[in-house]
Design an enzyme around this catalytic site. Structure first.
Site, PDB file in Angstrom:
ATOM      1  N   ASP A 177       0.837  -1.202   0.000  1.00 27.70           N
ATOM      2  CA  ASP A 177       0.000   0.000   0.000  1.00 27.70           C
ATOM      3  C   ASP A 177       0.870   1.249   0.000  1.00 27.70           C
ATOM      4  OD1 ASP A 177      -1.948   1.903   0.215  1.00 27.70           O
ATOM      5  OD2 ASP A 177      -2.500   1.444   2.297  1.00 27.70           O
ATOM      6  N   LYS A 219       1.530   7.942   0.059  1.00 33.20           N
ATOM      7  CA  LYS A 219       1.881   8.094   1.474  1.00 33.20           C
ATOM      8  C   LYS A 219       3.213   8.835   1.594  1.00 33.20           C
ATOM      9  CE  LYS A 219      -0.324   3.929   3.369  1.00 33.20           C
ATOM     10  NZ  LYS A 219      -1.229   4.542   4.330  1.00 33.20           N
ATOM     11  N   ASP A 225       0.266  -4.805   4.734  1.00 32.38           N
ATOM     12  CA  ASP A 225      -1.138  -4.480   4.441  1.00 32.38           C
ATOM     13  C   ASP A 225      -1.928  -5.684   3.904  1.00 32.38           C
ATOM     14  OD1 ASP A 225      -2.925  -2.453   4.904  1.00 32.38           O
ATOM     15  OD2 ASP A 225      -2.824  -1.631   2.882  1.00 32.38           O
ATOM     16  N   ASP A 263      -5.755   6.341  -0.922  1.00 27.55           N
ATOM     17  CA  ASP A 263      -5.118   5.589   0.166  1.00 27.55           C
ATOM     18  C   ASP A 263      -6.147   4.869   1.045  1.00 27.55           C
ATOM     19  OD1 ASP A 263      -3.074   4.595   1.664  1.00 27.55           O
ATOM     20  OD2 ASP A 263      -2.670   6.451   2.781  1.00 27.55           O
ATOM     21  N   ARG A 315     -11.009  -0.566   2.218  1.00 31.44           N
ATOM     22  CA  ARG A 315     -12.476  -0.671   2.264  1.00 31.44           C
ATOM     23  C   ARG A 315     -13.052  -0.945   0.889  1.00 31.44           C
ATOM     24  NH1 ARG A 315     -12.840   5.207   4.857  1.00 31.44           N
ATOM     25  NH2 ARG A 315     -10.801   4.500   5.574  1.00 31.44           N
TER      26      ARG A 315
HETATM   27  N1  BES Z   1      -3.254   0.363   5.160  1.00 30.65           N
HETATM   28  C1  BES Z   1      -3.647   1.635   5.621  1.00 30.65           C
HETATM   29  C2  BES Z   1      -3.935   1.662   7.119  1.00 30.65           C
HETATM   30  C3  BES Z   1      -2.752   1.443   8.007  1.00 30.65           C
HETATM   31  C4  BES Z   1      -1.900   2.496   8.324  1.00 30.65           C
HETATM   32  C5  BES Z   1      -2.510   0.204   8.567  1.00 30.65           C
HETATM   33  C6  BES Z   1      -0.822   2.279   9.151  1.00 30.65           C
HETATM   34  C7  BES Z   1      -1.436  -0.010   9.388  1.00 30.65           C
HETATM   35  C8  BES Z   1      -0.591   1.036   9.685  1.00 30.65           C
HETATM   36  C9  BES Z   1      -4.915   2.112   4.914  1.00 30.65           C
HETATM   37  O1  BES Z   1      -5.081   1.671   3.622  1.00 30.65           O
HETATM   38  C10 BES Z   1      -4.848   3.601   4.872  1.00 30.65           C
HETATM   39  O2  BES Z   1      -3.961   4.104   4.259  1.00 30.65           O
HETATM   40  N2  BES Z   1      -5.762   4.258   5.553  1.00 30.65           N
HETATM   41  C11 BES Z   1      -5.798   5.663   5.635  1.00 30.65           C
HETATM   42  C12 BES Z   1      -7.227   6.061   5.476  1.00 30.65           C
HETATM   43  C13 BES Z   1      -7.400   7.503   5.238  1.00 30.65           C
HETATM   44  C14 BES Z   1      -6.893   7.916   3.880  1.00 30.65           C
HETATM   45  C15 BES Z   1      -8.871   7.796   5.371  1.00 30.65           C
HETATM   46  C16 BES Z   1      -5.257   6.079   7.008  1.00 30.65           C
HETATM   47  O3  BES Z   1      -5.483   5.364   7.970  1.00 30.65           O
HETATM   48  O4  BES Z   1      -4.578   7.097   7.057  1.00 30.65           O
HETATM   49 ZN    ZN Z   2      -4.129  -0.156   3.157  1.00 30.91          ZN
HETATM   50 ZN    ZN Z   3      -4.094   2.936   2.196  1.00 33.80          ZN
END
Ligand code: BES
Ligand code: ZN
Ligand code: ZN
Length: 495
Positions: free
Chosen positions: A263, A270, A281, A340, A344
């Site tokens: 990811d 990111k 991920d 990102d 979901r």
């Molecule tokens: N895979 C990430 C969530 C994550 C972050 C898991 C750090 C483990 C450690 C997910 O896909 C993501 O990037 N989520 C974003 C959502 C946001 C853009 C609403 C997040 O959590 O920042």
């Molecule tokens: Zn993710």
């Molecule tokens: Zn993500």
């Protein structure tokens, strides 16, 4: 690793491990008189007090005796036990000891249920001894501990202990599988590789069938969200279906696992340092595969279906974009506000697909939000479900095996937050601020896909895996990286 049990007269290694509580040495029947004397002197000196997690190594006539503290007897839990076994196993392994005898006195055995102690102890041992070191120089790899024997005082306990060890080994194999899948670098653990690893289960167990849909079949199923997320990657997506039939059931339990093999965030890239660790991920997927492997090893009388949407989230000239609208398998449309928030999306298609099985319940596992980690830290995972019964059952199961979950809310305000002007739903939403309540709005997004076109829904629980990996330095009882969280709890839950 070869774990055997033996009764007291016959121990056969040069390294003994002795557990004791935080009290005077009231229970030393397993020790020889010289050992007893030495331990008593040490306790008197207060150099070792038997506090939880405390270890001390003594040398007595060229033999080693490790002392391990369990803390106060009345405060002993399965977690204390797990951590004590793991800690001393790692200490011994670092001393390059390849065979050792664990002495278990009646007093220690009376503090918890014996079969559970044997089962959890076996998983803890395996967890402590595992290292992701295939990329390291031969001299720097950990030693392989070849023999562990448990020294027990009577035959009845020995029998119970053997039962626990047998189950523990099957569970440990599932846990180790999850950890290996998670730790393998992302350029190797691709969607295709994940499918290959699942296929290996089919070869090992005649109770498991695996099917991996390719891009064409994914298109034919109409999984527009999975396709959208994967289009920035040069690697094609896979939709992996793993079916374990220990007993044919009309309404199987369906386990769904997020399988984002890397990811990067996609076009909503990111920033440093948040991309680091994103090989993990796919730990939702790896957890599902670990649970199914353990279930098959244990020959659980259950019917379990694993569904894994697997792909990478990468930026490219052909990536899906913020402002795109994707159509999920169930026909619902999703506005992309941030690429990102991809987990979901791929889960939306898998949760839609799950309706095909008329499931008894659907549980999804996902490293879904950073917000869940912010809320809970990495020693607990988030649990989201509208069903009190499922929540209670999981709380109980987790407590039995010494894992930790915490229930967080789903509900109207979170569902409202993901409603959208230009599509049915959007992939970002907060309560009061775009990022407030991020773990719950992500869960509410998923919940949207748990009802089918006719409005029929299945019982559903979502696990946000905020505790599935540790930083590089790890803990005293487990090395860093993927830790296999969830496999033990869900085996307990499913049995
Ligand atoms: N895979 C990430 C969530 C994550 C972050 C898991 C750090 C483990 C450690 C997910 O896909 C993501 O990037 N989520 C974003 C959502 C946001 C853009 C609403 C997040 O959590 O920042
Ligand atoms: Zn993710
Ligand atoms: Zn993500």
């Amino acid at each position: 690793m070869n774990i055997t049990t033996k009764i007291v007269e016959k121990y056969s290694t040069d390294s003994k491990i002795f557990f004791l509580f935080e009290d005077a040495l009231t229970d030393a029947s397993l020790l020889e008189s010289a050992e007893k004397k030495a331990v008593k002197a040490i306790i008197k000196s207060k150099d070792f007090e038997g506090k939880n997690g405390e270890t001390l190594l003594l040398y007595l006539e060229e033999k080693r005796l490790f002392l391990v503290g369990l803390g106060k007897k009345e405060e002993m839990t399965i977690r204390t036990w797990k951590h004590a076994v793991g800690t001393v196993a790692m200490v011994a392994q670092k001393k390059k000891i390849t065979a050792c005898s664990f002495l278990l006195s009646k007093k220690v055995l009376s503090s918890l249920e014996v079969v559970q102690m044997a089962k959890t102890g076996t998983v803890a041992l395996s967890n402590a001894l595992y290292a992701f070191d295939e990329f390291k120089d031969k001299e720097d790899k950990v030693v392989e501990v070849k023999k562990v024997e448990w020294i027990l005082e009577d035959e009845k306990v020995k029998k119970e202990f053997n039962t626990g060890i047998k189950s523990g080994k099957a569970i440990a194999e599932g846990v180790e599988f999850t950890r290996m899948l998670g730790n393998t670098p992302p350029t190797q653990m691709t969607p295709e590789m994940l499918a290959k690893e699942a296929k290996k289960l089919e070869k090992t167990f005649d109770t498991i069938r695996v099917k991996a849909l390719g891009k064409k079949q994914i298109e034919a199923e109409g999984m527009g969200c999975l396709l959208g997320v994967s289009r920035g990657s040069v690697l094609p997506p896979r939709f992996i279906i793993v079916e374990y039939v220990g007993k044919k059931e009309k309404n199987p339990t369906v386990l769904v696992g997020k399988g984002i093999t890397y990811d990067s965030g996609g076009l909503s890239l990111k920033p440093d340092p948040y991309m680091k660790d994103m090989k993990f991920d796919m730990l939702g997927a790896a957890t599902v595969l670990g649970i199914i492997k353990a279930a098959a090893g244990l020959k659980l009388k259950r019917h379990i279906v694993g569904l894994i949407p697997a792909c990478e989230n990468m930026p490219s000239g052909d990536s899906f974009r913020p402002d795109d609208i994707l159509t999920a398998m169930n026909g619902k449309t999703v506005l992309i506000e941030n690429t990102d928030a991809e987990g979901r999306l791929v889960l939306a298609d898998a949760l839609s697909y799950a309706h095909k099985y008329n499931p008894k319940e659907v549980i999804d596992f996902a490293t879904l939000t950073g917000a869940c980690m912010v809320a809970l830290g990495n020693e607990r995972s988030g649990m989201f479900t509208p069903e009190d019964e499922l929540a209670e059952k999981l709380n109980k199961s987790a407590e039995i095996v010494g894992e930790q979950v915490w229930r967080l809310p789903v509900g109207e305000e979170y569902s409202k937050a993901v409603k959208c002007e230009v599509a049915d739903i959007k992939n970002l939403g907060g309560v009061g601020h775009p990022r407030f309540g991020g773990a719950s709005t992500a869960a509410a997004f998923l919940q949207f896909f748990t009802s089918d076109k006719k409005g029929k829904s299945y019982p559903w629980m979502h696990i946000d895996l905020s505790s599935c990996y540790y930083g590089e330095s790890g803990k005293s009882y487990i090395r860093g990286g993927a830790n296999g969280f969830g496999v033990e709890s869900f085996i307990e839950y499913l049995k």
